[in-house]
Design a protein around this motif. Structure first.
Motif, mmCIF file in Angstrom:
data_model
loop_
_atom_site.group_PDB
_atom_site.id
_atom_site.type_symbol
_atom_site.label_atom_id
_atom_site.label_comp_id
_atom_site.label_asym_id
_atom_site.label_seq_id
_atom_site.Cartn_x
_atom_site.Cartn_y
_atom_site.Cartn_z
ATOM 1 N N SER A 285 54.972 5.025 94.481
ATOM 2 C CA SER A 285 55.077 6.476 94.284
ATOM 3 C C SER A 285 56.416 6.855 93.679
ATOM 4 C CB SER A 285 54.871 7.204 95.615
ATOM 5 O OG SER A 285 55.829 6.763 96.574
ATOM 6 N N LEU B 9 56.258 6.083 90.002
ATOM 7 C CA LEU B 9 55.478 7.099 89.293
ATOM 8 C C LEU B 9 56.342 8.321 88.989
ATOM 9 C CD1 LEU B 9 52.779 8.076 88.199
ATOM 10 C CD2 LEU B 9 52.196 8.852 90.502
ATOM 11 N N GLN C 79 48.407 5.768 85.489
ATOM 12 C CA GLN C 79 47.217 5.663 86.334
ATOM 13 C C GLN C 79 47.335 4.486 87.299
ATOM 14 O OE1 GLN C 79 43.306 6.462 84.272
ATOM 15 N NE2 GLN C 79 44.642 6.268 82.477
ATOM 16 N N SER D 155 49.544 5.337 90.067
ATOM 17 C CA SER D 155 48.944 6.358 90.924
ATOM 18 C C SER D 155 48.074 5.733 92.011
ATOM 19 C CB SER D 155 48.094 7.322 90.095
ATOM 20 O OG SER D 155 48.880 8.046 89.185
#
Length: 226
Positions: A144, A147, A191, A194
């Motif tokens: 995370s 990201l 993606q 994610s």
């Protein structure tokens, strides 16, 4: 054979560089990998060079698959072709004008397996005509956080700097947008991160990214990129 890593190499107009790329892959210390060369209807002698270099490494022949497009379809489609054919537990991409350190995939795979990691990243060298520059990624331990760093521009999103568990692509239907041939790796990696549950970074430059190939996709003029 159940391969641990599928290495996908898109091929288009790289005859000046692909011999070095192939040799670095065939000489790497990691043996349990398949090499998927995707010929995107290259008009030059790139594929003949692949075949010639492969003849120098007969022990690798069983690990090599050559996939061919009847017409040029662009790098995003080429990456999808390799991804669809891949069987390995992990996916890696290597650009045909670049090359890798002999221990790159050995280290990345071991890091992934030791702690059951979804994505493993590394640093790299940016190679110029007469010099090179060490490129350092920020170090995070959570997917995370990666990201967020990618979305803010702090972390780079080059596909070749990451080893990704293939299940992330398969279970979440992650594919490249055909026709979108600039920034296609950013869209896909966002993606992947994610859905990833874990990440590790190896603070070593294990990949060599060439910046002087004037016919590469990234060397297109600004108008075409937009």
């Amino acid at each position: 054979m159940d391969y641990k890593i599928s290495i996908i190499i898109p091929v288009y107009r790289v005859e000046k560089y692909i011999a070095r790329c192939c040799k670095s892959l065939f000489e790497m210390r990691f043996d349990n990998a398949e090499f998927l060369f995707v010929n995107d209807a290259t008009p030059d002698g790139s594929m003949a060079i692949v075949e010639s270099v492969l003849n120098e490494y007969p022990s690798r022949k069983g690990q090599v698959r050559i996939l061919t497009h009847d017409e040029n379809r662009g790098v995003a489609c080429t990456r999808n072709t390799g991804l669809d054919a891949a069987t390995g537990k992990y996916i890696a991409y290597v650009d045909a004008d670049d090359w890798v350190e002999a221990d790159m995939f050995e280290k990345m795979y071991q890091t992934a397996e030791d702690d059951d990691i979804d994505i493993v990243g590394c640093d790299w060298y940016m190679e110029f005509d007469t010099s090179k520059r060490y490129m350092r990624q920020p170090v995070y331990t959570m997917a995370s956080a990666c990201l967020q760093a990618m979305l803010s521009g702090e972390m780079r999103w080059f596909l070749w700097a990451f080893l990704v568990r293939r299940d992330l692509y398969v279970k979440n239907g992650i594919r490249f947008i055909e026709g979108a041939n600039i920034g296609e790796d950013m869209a896909v990696l966002i993606q992947c991160f994610s859905f990833a549950q874990s990440y590790r970074h190896i603070p070593e430059a294990l990949y060599h990214y060439v910046k002087f190939n004037t016919v590469s996709m990234t060397a297109l003029d600004a108008k075409r990129q937009i």
